[in-house]
Design a protein around this motif. Structure first.
Motif, short mmCIF file in Angstrom:
data_model
loop_
_atom_site.label_atom_id
_atom_site.label_comp_id
_atom_site.label_asym_id
_atom_site.label_seq_id
_atom_site.Cartn_x
_atom_site.Cartn_y
_atom_site.Cartn_z
N GLY A 332 0.85 -1.19 0.00
CA GLY A 332 0.00 0.00 0.00
C GLY A 332 0.88 1.23 0.00
O GLY A 332 2.07 1.14 -0.27
N LYS A 370 -5.60 4.17 -5.19
CA LYS A 370 -6.21 2.85 -5.29
C LYS A 370 -5.97 2.09 -4.00
O LYS A 370 -4.83 2.01 -3.54
CB LYS A 370 -5.52 2.11 -6.47
N LYS A 371 -7.04 1.52 -3.45
CA LYS A 371 -6.93 0.90 -2.14
C LYS A 371 -5.96 -0.28 -2.14
O LYS A 371 -5.05 -0.37 -1.33
CB LYS A 371 -8.34 0.45 -1.73
N HIS A 372 -6.20 -1.23 -3.08
CA HIS A 372 -5.35 -2.42 -3.12
C HIS A 372 -4.48 -2.38 -4.37
O HIS A 372 -5.00 -2.22 -5.47
CB HIS A 372 -6.20 -3.69 -3.17
N ASP A 461 -12.28 0.03 -8.31
CA ASP A 461 -11.13 0.94 -8.39
C ASP A 461 -10.00 0.32 -9.23
O ASP A 461 -8.87 0.77 -9.18
CB ASP A 461 -10.62 1.32 -6.98
#
Ligand code: KIV
Ligand code: ZN
Length: 516
Positions: A332, A370-372, A461
């Motif tokens: 991340g 983007k989260k992941h 996303d």
């Protein structure tokens, strides 16, 4: 090494025959990147291009020759003194240079294309191969359209090439017409009847018009050939060439039936496939053997049940042997540079300091949005970077107004060779508005032949990967760009295709000049 596992030389022609594939134009930087990976993979010979074709081709062959550490670097030349001299100039920088020269031998080509007699062609072979041999010690000669040439004349042509100093004799199935039995028999016949045949290496070069390119290449080995010419993802003229990854894995997986070895590191095959796909913007079909997305996927209940009990029930090779890693959540926004570098290494990338710095900055940007971030995201990010080295046109900014209250509009700023220009355009939808804006800042005649969007991973996303193909007369170019914003990816993909069109125009103009 024993007689049971003889060495087969892998000659990769992705950068020459592969690049002749309609739409598969690669830039200078992309060619260097592909050559670097081929060398790292253990390919024996890299055919880096056709130096007489354009200054761009010449420069790419020369630079690949300078940089390649292990592989032989070959350039292609027609049987014309000017071509051979230019090819010699380009490959002379290589540690191990090769000139690959060819002439047609079939009655169809002699009559309609060359308008020469058999005796005239024999004379051409003798003089041009001798000229090449005066420039380098390693000379390959190819009998273009060998599979539609009578064995008697083919044997005379091969003998002329060997007498003049050729060290490798390539017998191509130029039009993808031969059957495996015929192809094998041709090598047996040449090795039996041509004086000096035992002093040279025979090579296969198969096109896939009937889907037989790999089968024919393997049949060539049975006939005594010990070099195979092939391309990553099987790209090439028309239906393409024999696929390198299929040849390598067939030889590795079926050693019992095919007792030969290659020097190729199979765990880099997936990486090579993705790099070539990114550089040429040619997607790999999902069910493509070895490197397709579904090559190791098991859908039916019966297959899944078997796989859970034992992989060998439905898997003849493991994904790991071709470099497929399990999709994993990478990192991340808090991940550091060292972890990012490690991840790149695990994915098969080897970036220089500047490129790594650049990739890391882009990764941070992506992780913010983007989260992941998955392996596939990292691959798309680095491949984008490779594919957009020295672009003439760059997208600087884009604002789009979309929704039910049309007309949709796009305000776009492009950098064209250092000059920044902003326009606003409307269109029938946001993508149309963007493409209209690009057309008004960078006017061109090319028409849009394909616009396609894929999600790189799952989730809303996910990065969008946009492919654009442009056609201008006979010229076709494609480009592929990923971005979390579909509209930004669309603008960048269109602009990337325009940049490729500039490269293609230069190549075509230079080719027209040499064939005039
Ligand atoms: O297909 C072919 O015959 C070729 C030659 C130039 C080797 O690509
Ligand atoms: Zn070919």
């Amino acid at each position: 090494m024993t007689a049971a596992n003889e060495r087969v030389v892998i000659f990769d022609t992705t950068l020459r025959d592969g690049e002749q594939c309609p739409g598969a134009t690669m830039t200078f930087d992309e060619k260097l990147e592909v050559a670097h990976l081929l060398d790292r993979m253990g390919v024996d010979i890299i055919e880096a291009g056709f130096p007489i074709a354009s200054n761009g081709d010449f420069e790419a062959v020369a630079e690949i020759a300078r940089r390649t550490e292990n592989a032989v670097v070959a350039g292609l030349a027609r049987a014309i003194p000017g071509d051979i001299a230019r090819c010699g100039e380009a490959v002379r920088f290589a540690k191990r240079p090769r000139i690959h020269t060819f002439v047609s031998t079939s009655p169809i080509h002699l009559k309609h294309q060359m308008r020469k007699t058999e005796e005239e062609v024999l004379e051409i072979i003798a003089t041009t191969v001798a000229q090449a041999r005066n420039l380098v010690d390693d000379v390959e000669w190819s009998a273009m359209d060998a599979t539609r040439t009578g064995h008697e004349y083919l044997a005379r042509a091969v003998e002329a090439a060997i007498r003049a100093g050729a060290t490798t004799i390539n017998l191509p199935d130029t039009v993808g017409y031969a059957t495996p039995d015929e192809y094998r028999a041709m090598f047996v016949a040449m090795r039996e009847r041509v004086p000096g045949a035992d002093k040279v290496i025979f090579s296969t070069h198969c096109h896939d018009d009937l889907g037989l390119a790999v089968a024919n290449s393997l049949a060539g080995l049975a006939g005594g050939a010990r070099q195979i010419e092939c391309t990553v993802n099987g790209i090439g003229e028309r239906a393409g060439n024999a696929a390198l990854e299929e040849i390598v894995m067939a030889l590795r997986t079926r050693r019992d039936a095919l007792p030969y070895e290659t020097g190729v590191e199979s765990t880099l095959l997936t990486r090579a496939s993705r790099l070539v796909s990114a550089a040429t913007s040619f997607p790999v079909q999902y069910n493509k053997a070895i490197v397709g997305k579904n090559a190791f996927a098991h859908e039916s209940g019966i297959h899944q049940d078997g796989m859970l009990k034992n992989n060998e029930t439905y898997e003849i090779m493991t994904p790991a042997t071709v470099g497929v890693t399990k999709t994993s959540l990478v990192m991340g926004k808090h991940s550091g540079r060292a972890a990012f570098k490690d991840k790149l290494k695990a994915l098969g990338y080897e970036l220089g300091e500047n490129a790594l710095q650049d990739a890391f900055a882009r990764f941070k940007e992506l992780a913010d949005r983007k989260k992941h971030v998955y392996d596939e995201d990292i691959e798309a990010l680095v491949d984008n970077q490779i594919a957009s080295g020295n672009d003439r046109i760059k997208v600087l900014s884009l604002i789009v107004i979309a929704g039910t209250m049309g007309p949709q509009s796009a305000t776009l700023t492009l950098d064209i060779e250092g000059v920044h220009t902003t326009v606003q355009s409307t269109g029938n939808g946001p993508v149309d508005a963007i493409f209209n804006a690009i057309r008004s800042v960078a006017p061109h005649e090319a028409s849009l032949a394909l616009y396609q969007v894929h999600a790189v991973t799952e989730g809303t996303d996910a990065q969008a990967e946009v492919s654009v193909r442009l056609e201008e007369g006979e010229k076709t170019v494609s480009a592929k760009v990923a971005d979390p914003d579909t509209l930004v990816a669309s603008a960048k993909a269109y602009v990337a295709a325009l940049n490729k069109l500039t490269v293609k125009r230069q190549q075509v103009n230079a080719q027209a000049a040499i064939s005039a």
